[in-house]
Structure formats: structure tokens, C-alpha cells
Design a protein around this motif. Sequence first.
Motif, PDB file in Angstrom:
ATOM      1  N   LEU A 298       0.831  -1.200   0.000  1.00 36.81           N
ATOM      2  CA  LEU A 298       0.000   0.000   0.000  1.00 36.81           C
ATOM      3  C   LEU A 298       0.869   1.253   0.000  1.00 36.81           C
ATOM      4  CD1 LEU A 298      -2.738   1.397   0.171  1.00 36.81           C
ATOM      5  CD2 LEU A 298      -2.683   1.090   2.657  1.00 36.81           C
ATOM      6  N   LYS A 299       1.948   1.223   0.776  1.00 42.67           N
ATOM      7  CA  LYS A 299       2.842   2.374   0.837  1.00 42.67           C
ATOM      8  C   LYS A 299       3.409   2.699  -0.536  1.00 42.67           C
ATOM      9  CE  LYS A 299       6.900   4.122   3.343  1.00 42.67           C
ATOM     10  NZ  LYS A 299       7.925   3.804   4.376  1.00 42.67           N
ATOM     11  N   SER A 300       3.800   1.675  -1.294  1.00 42.76           N
ATOM     12  CA  SER A 300       4.346   1.897  -2.642  1.00 42.76           C
ATOM     13  C   SER A 300       3.289   2.454  -3.585  1.00 42.76           C
ATOM     14  CB  SER A 300       4.913   0.590  -3.203  1.00 42.76           C
ATOM     15  OG  SER A 300       6.005   0.137  -2.434  1.00 42.76           O
ATOM     16  N   LEU A 301       2.062   1.948  -3.471  1.00 40.51           N
ATOM     17  CA  LEU A 301       1.000   2.433  -4.348  1.00 40.51           C
ATOM     18  C   LEU A 301       0.664   3.887  -4.057  1.00 40.51           C
ATOM     19  CD1 LEU A 301      -1.469  -0.611  -4.408  1.00 40.51           C
ATOM     20  CD2 LEU A 301       0.448  -0.119  -5.936  1.00 40.51           C
ATOM     21  N   LEU A 302       0.714   4.262  -2.778  1.00 37.66           N
ATOM     22  CA  LEU A 302       0.361   5.631  -2.401  1.00 37.66           C
ATOM     23  C   LEU A 302       1.359   6.666  -2.917  1.00 37.66           C
ATOM     24  CD1 LEU A 302      -0.881   5.059   1.265  1.00 37.66           C
ATOM     25  CD2 LEU A 302      -2.270   5.764  -0.698  1.00 37.66           C
ATOM     26  N   THR A 303       2.573   6.235  -3.235  1.00 30.19           N
ATOM     27  CA  THR A 303       3.560   7.175  -3.770  1.00 30.19           C
ATOM     28  C   THR A 303       3.231   7.594  -5.194  1.00 30.19           C
ATOM     29  OG1 THR A 303       4.999   5.427  -4.633  1.00 30.19           O
ATOM     30  CG2 THR A 303       5.364   6.137  -2.346  1.00 30.19           C
ATOM     31  N   ARG A 304       2.420   6.786  -5.884  1.00 31.16           N
ATOM     32  CA  ARG A 304       2.068   7.024  -7.291  1.00 31.16           C
ATOM     33  C   ARG A 304       3.304   7.061  -8.189  1.00 31.16           C
ATOM     34  NH1 ARG A 304      -2.256   8.098  -3.647  1.00 31.16           N
ATOM     35  NH2 ARG A 304      -4.153   8.515  -4.813  1.00 31.16           N
TER      36      ARG A 304
END
Length: 325
Positions: A298-304
Motif C-alpha cells: 500500500l505504501k508503494s502504491l500511495l507514492t504514485r
Amino acid sequence: MKKDLCFPLPELQVSFALQLKEFRNLWLQDALLETIGKLEISTVDAELSEFVPKADLKTLASRGLRGELVFAVPSVLQANPRLLGYYRLLLGYSQKEFYGTGFGIASLKSMETSGKINSKSPVSIMKLCGALCNAASHLVQNLESTNLTLDLLDDLALLTVGPQMRGGVNNKLGQKGIKDVFAIIQEILSHAIINHTNEAIEIRNASGRDVWVEFAADPDIVIREELSEKNSRKILAIEVKSGTDVSNIHNRIGEAEKSHQKAKQEGYRECWTVVNVSKLDIAKAKTESPTTNTFYSLKSLLTRKGSEYEDFKQNIISMVGIASS
């Protein structure tokens, strides 16, 4: 090269602090004392004499404590039904345990949650108070009288509040994580969206078919392509596990596996699991959820940005059948 220490921000404690004020006003000692101040003490005393062993009242009195601080009586609960929560917390019962099938008082949960007494409940307030007083008597008799103080009683209730608050915060974090992933998908597909609500988005793919991205109860997010009015191609099921507790992640992955097995039975071809821990043993995770085709952070996805986000993005675009923006 030395690395500076860096701990995660104490967001959980911030949330606890904000919630604690509400708990004190509704279910903790502050709420009880405010209610008692509005009652006829002679009525409360009469009920305490009826429900509570004299020796227990004497023990409390020797420490300058009134009986209703420990013992529930009808006049108190009728004046403020939410205080059932105070006595539950003081006695150390979780909500799940207290209102579950074992205790037989599920019909009275509305007292704590909404401040209303269920007139159709098979359990009377008198019977409820009798049972609570029996349990409270055990508490008083097994504590050193010199330890009985207002602070101790407050502490005992807070010990039960902690796990309840953590569970509530975790549920909120879980819902936020699901909404975050949904929002990311919505951004990726934004150029092809033809309709949207708070619960779903509709796009038109290159084949001219409508594709829906929807919140679902189990799994969390699904994507399906409409083939006809009564038939659809079930493309993707996504489970989002937003908890940051590494020690509990494998239980959460097990939960995701159950949801994905259900999704597979319903015809979904692909299953993804999004997790929110800093480190994940992918090999072990795959043994715990063999139905999961891909794990994402999720953390990686939130960085866009970054390779993991790009992989997620390109897979979504490919699966729904649209061109990149």
C-alpha cells in the motif's frame, strides 16, 4: 555511514487520545459521576442494599467509595443506559464477549451503543443488575481493600478500553486503506470513466463494453466487465490489509485467502492482496495465500511512482482493456 533512528509516527496514540474524551463522557467514570449527581441518593442506597452484600458495601465505604462505583443498580442504568458500558469495562468484558451468544444479553446492547433500553428484551434490568452485582462482588472480595481507589477503578476500565479502541482504530484504518486503493484505481482509469458514484465507477473499454470497479463486502474491491444484462466477466478481486502490525500480518493474509477463495468460486480470474507492512516475506505469504496472484505494498502504491506502482497501474489498464492516458 550511520543511519539516524526513525520511528513510525504515533498516529494510533493520537487517535486514542481523541477517542478517550468521548469514552470518558459516555462510558467511563466521568459519565457515571455526572449521572449520580442527578439522582436521589436515597433511591440508589435502597437498591444497593437490595442487590449488594453488606460486607462489600462496607469495604467500599472504608475507602470512601460509594457502591454504585462498582455495583450496577436499576435507577442508575435507567437514568443513563449507556452506563452498562461502564460496568462492562470495569469488569473486564470485551463487547464481543459481553454481547455475544454466551451471556444471553445481546438484546441489551442498544443500552451501551445508543442509550436506549430494549423494551422487548427477555432480560429485565433487575435481572441484569443482579448478574452484574454478583460479578462485581467477586472483584471487590478479591482485591486488597487498601488498593480500592477511584484511580484503580478508572484504570481497570481503561485496561478494557485499550483493546476496544485499538480494534476500532484498526477498522477505520482498514476502511481508509480500501478507499485509498479505490482512489488510486479511479485515478488510473480517470480518462475512461463515463459514470461514477461513491461506491463504484463505470468505464467504457476498447471493446465498447462497460467495466465496473466496485466496493464489495468480501472481497474489498472487485472489477468486472458487463457482457450482457445478466452476465459479466469477473476480472479481478482485491483484498486490502491496511494494518501496520507486522506480528499480525500473517493472520491478515490468512483472512485474505478466505476472501479470495470465495472470489474464485464466484468466478474471479485474478486475485490481488495489498498489504501495509514495511517488510513482507513474499515466499511465506504465498504459502499462506496461494490464491493471491500478486502482492502489492500500500505504501508503494500511495507514492504514485516507482516500479511497483507502475506494475499495478499497467496491470489494471490491461485487465480492463483500455489504452493508457
